[in-house]
Design a protein around this motif. Structure first.
Motif, short mmCIF file in Angstrom:
data_model
loop_
_atom_site.label_atom_id
_atom_site.label_comp_id
_atom_site.label_asym_id
_atom_site.label_seq_id
_atom_site.Cartn_x
_atom_site.Cartn_y
_atom_site.Cartn_z
N PRO A 1 -2.33 -7.07 9.25
CA PRO A 1 -2.87 -5.86 8.64
C PRO A 1 -3.75 -5.08 9.62
O PRO A 1 -4.48 -5.66 10.42
N VAL A 2 -3.66 -3.75 9.56
CA VAL A 2 -4.54 -2.87 10.32
C VAL A 2 -5.23 -1.96 9.32
O VAL A 2 -4.65 -1.60 8.30
N GLY A 3 -6.47 -1.59 9.61
CA GLY A 3 -7.26 -0.93 8.58
C GLY A 3 -7.64 0.50 8.87
O GLY A 3 -7.48 1.02 9.98
N VAL A 4 -8.17 1.15 7.83
CA VAL A 4 -8.74 2.48 7.91
C VAL A 4 -10.26 2.32 7.88
O VAL A 4 -10.80 1.61 7.02
N THR A 5 -10.96 2.97 8.79
CA THR A 5 -12.42 2.95 8.84
C THR A 5 -12.94 4.35 8.53
O THR A 5 -12.49 5.33 9.14
N ILE A 6 -13.86 4.43 7.57
CA ILE A 6 -14.40 5.72 7.17
C ILE A 6 -15.92 5.67 7.27
O ILE A 6 -16.56 4.81 6.67
N ASP A 7 -16.48 6.59 8.04
CA ASP A 7 -17.92 6.58 8.30
C ASP A 7 -18.71 7.28 7.19
O ASP A 7 -18.15 7.91 6.30
N GLU A 8 -20.01 7.18 7.30
CA GLU A 8 -20.95 7.64 6.27
C GLU A 8 -20.66 9.05 5.77
O GLU A 8 -20.45 9.98 6.55
N GLY A 9 -20.65 9.19 4.44
CA GLY A 9 -20.60 10.49 3.81
C GLY A 9 -19.28 11.22 3.85
O GLY A 9 -19.16 12.32 3.30
N ALA A 10 -18.25 10.64 4.46
CA ALA A 10 -16.96 11.32 4.57
C ALA A 10 -16.25 11.35 3.21
O ALA A 10 -16.49 10.50 2.35
N ILE B 1 -13.65 8.67 -2.13
CA ILE B 1 -12.20 8.49 -2.10
C ILE B 1 -11.64 9.15 -3.36
O ILE B 1 -11.91 8.70 -4.48
N GLY B 2 -10.87 10.22 -3.20
CA GLY B 2 -10.40 11.00 -4.34
C GLY B 2 -9.29 10.32 -5.13
O GLY B 2 -8.78 9.26 -4.74
N PRO B 3 -8.90 10.92 -6.25
CA PRO B 3 -7.86 10.34 -7.10
C PRO B 3 -6.55 10.16 -6.35
O PRO B 3 -6.11 11.04 -5.62
N ALA B 4 -5.94 8.99 -6.52
CA ALA B 4 -4.61 8.67 -5.99
C ALA B 4 -4.54 8.69 -4.46
O ALA B 4 -3.45 8.79 -3.89
N VAL B 5 -5.67 8.59 -3.78
CA VAL B 5 -5.67 8.43 -2.32
C VAL B 5 -5.09 7.07 -1.96
O VAL B 5 -5.23 6.10 -2.70
N THR B 6 -4.42 6.99 -0.81
CA THR B 6 -3.93 5.72 -0.29
C THR B 6 -4.43 5.50 1.12
O THR B 6 -4.25 6.35 1.99
N LEU B 7 -5.09 4.35 1.34
CA LEU B 7 -5.46 3.90 2.68
C LEU B 7 -4.50 2.76 3.03
O LEU B 7 -4.59 1.68 2.46
N THR B 8 -3.58 3.00 3.96
CA THR B 8 -2.53 2.03 4.25
C THR B 8 -3.04 0.92 5.16
O THR B 8 -4.18 0.96 5.65
N ASN B 9 -2.17 -0.06 5.43
CA ASN B 9 -2.61 -1.17 6.28
C ASN B 9 -1.50 -1.82 7.10
O ASN B 9 -1.63 -2.96 7.53
N ASP B 10 -0.41 -1.09 7.35
CA ASP B 10 0.70 -1.69 8.09
C ASP B 10 1.27 -0.68 9.07
O ASP B 10 1.63 0.44 8.69
N HIS B 11 1.35 -1.06 10.37
CA HIS B 11 1.96 -0.21 11.39
C HIS B 11 3.41 0.11 11.07
O HIS B 11 3.85 1.26 11.10
N PHE B 12 4.20 -0.95 10.84
CA PHE B 12 5.65 -0.84 10.71
C PHE B 12 6.09 -1.58 9.45
O PHE B 12 6.58 -2.72 9.52
N PRO B 13 5.93 -0.99 8.28
CA PRO B 13 6.18 -1.72 7.03
C PRO B 13 7.65 -2.08 6.83
O PRO B 13 8.55 -1.26 7.04
N ARG B 14 7.86 -3.30 6.44
CA ARG B 14 9.16 -3.81 6.04
C ARG B 14 8.96 -4.84 4.95
O ARG B 14 7.98 -5.59 4.95
N ALA B 15 9.88 -4.92 4.00
CA ALA B 15 9.83 -5.95 2.97
C ALA B 15 10.39 -7.26 3.48
O ALA B 15 10.00 -8.33 3.00
#
Length: 207
Positions: free
Chosen positions: A106-115, A77-91
């Motif tokens: 919350p909904v997630g990001v899945t990253i497989d081996e070596g990516a 995961i490189g510098p300043a990367v963002t993995l979000t977790n909300d379909h429709f964000p609102r405060a």
């Protein structure tokens, strides 16, 4: 090898850190996060509650890995990367009240081996990045990324293929069935395309 936690890092007592993992200055690791062996979490990075990381992952400085992300072994995961977790964000809710944890799922990001996810890229959940894929710096990923794909742009689109060494694959001889083939310039491994033009995948050739 023991875990290493910088004095300025904020690591929950309810987080689980594998042997040899290092958490650097000003990083935060939330409750119930599980990190494998020999991981590195860089300066100012954030690992959300319940995030799961495999062995030998690297999360570079100021990256934001929000729950419920799942990272397999060897993910970068490189510098300043963002993995979000909300379909429709609102405060706030429609009635103006501040949203609480009970008001969204919350909904997630899945990253497989070596990516690898390049610097300042954003993965918009829910999205799945396949094994050994590479997301270019600054890309915005809005749909699933096939294994070994090289994607770039906003929104991210496939512009090539990459091998386990991370370098773009080069064209090779066509397969006996006419399928396009590619070769890793580092390891010499041969890969073959399959599927349709709009849904193409690639796999190692084992014979």
């Amino acid at each position: 090898m023991a875990t290493r936690i910088a004095p300025s890092a904020d690591v929950s007592e309810e987080a689980v850190l594998g042997e040899g993992t290092s958490i650097w200055h000003l990083a935060q690791v939330r409750e119930h996060a599980v990190l494998g062996r020999d991981c590195i979490v860089g300066r100012g990075a954030y690992i959300g509650e319940g995030v799961v990381m495999g062995d030998s992952c690297k999360v570079q400085n100021y990256a934001l890995v929000y729950e419920p992300a799942r990272l397999a072994d060897g993910v970068f995961i490189g510098p300043a990367v963002t993995l979000t977790n909300d379909h429709f964000p609102r405060a706030v809710n429609p009635d103006g009240t501040l949203k609480s944890a009970a008001d969204w799922e919350p909904v997630g990001v899945t990253i497989d081996e070596g990516a690898s996810i390049g610097a300042r890229a954003v993965c918009v959940a829910p999205v799945h990045v396949g094994a050994w894929a590479t997301v270019a710096a600054g890309a915005v990923v809005t749909k699933d990324v096939p294994a070994h794909a090289l994607v770039a742009g906003v929104p991210a689109r496939r512009i090539g293929w990459v091998g386990r060494a991370g370098e773009p694959l080069t064209p090779a001889e066509t397969g006996p069935d006419g399928a396009r083939r590619w070769r890793c310039p580092v390891t010499g491994t041969l890969y073959q395309e399959a599927g349709t033009e709009s849904d193409t995948t690639i796999r190692e050739v084992t014979h």
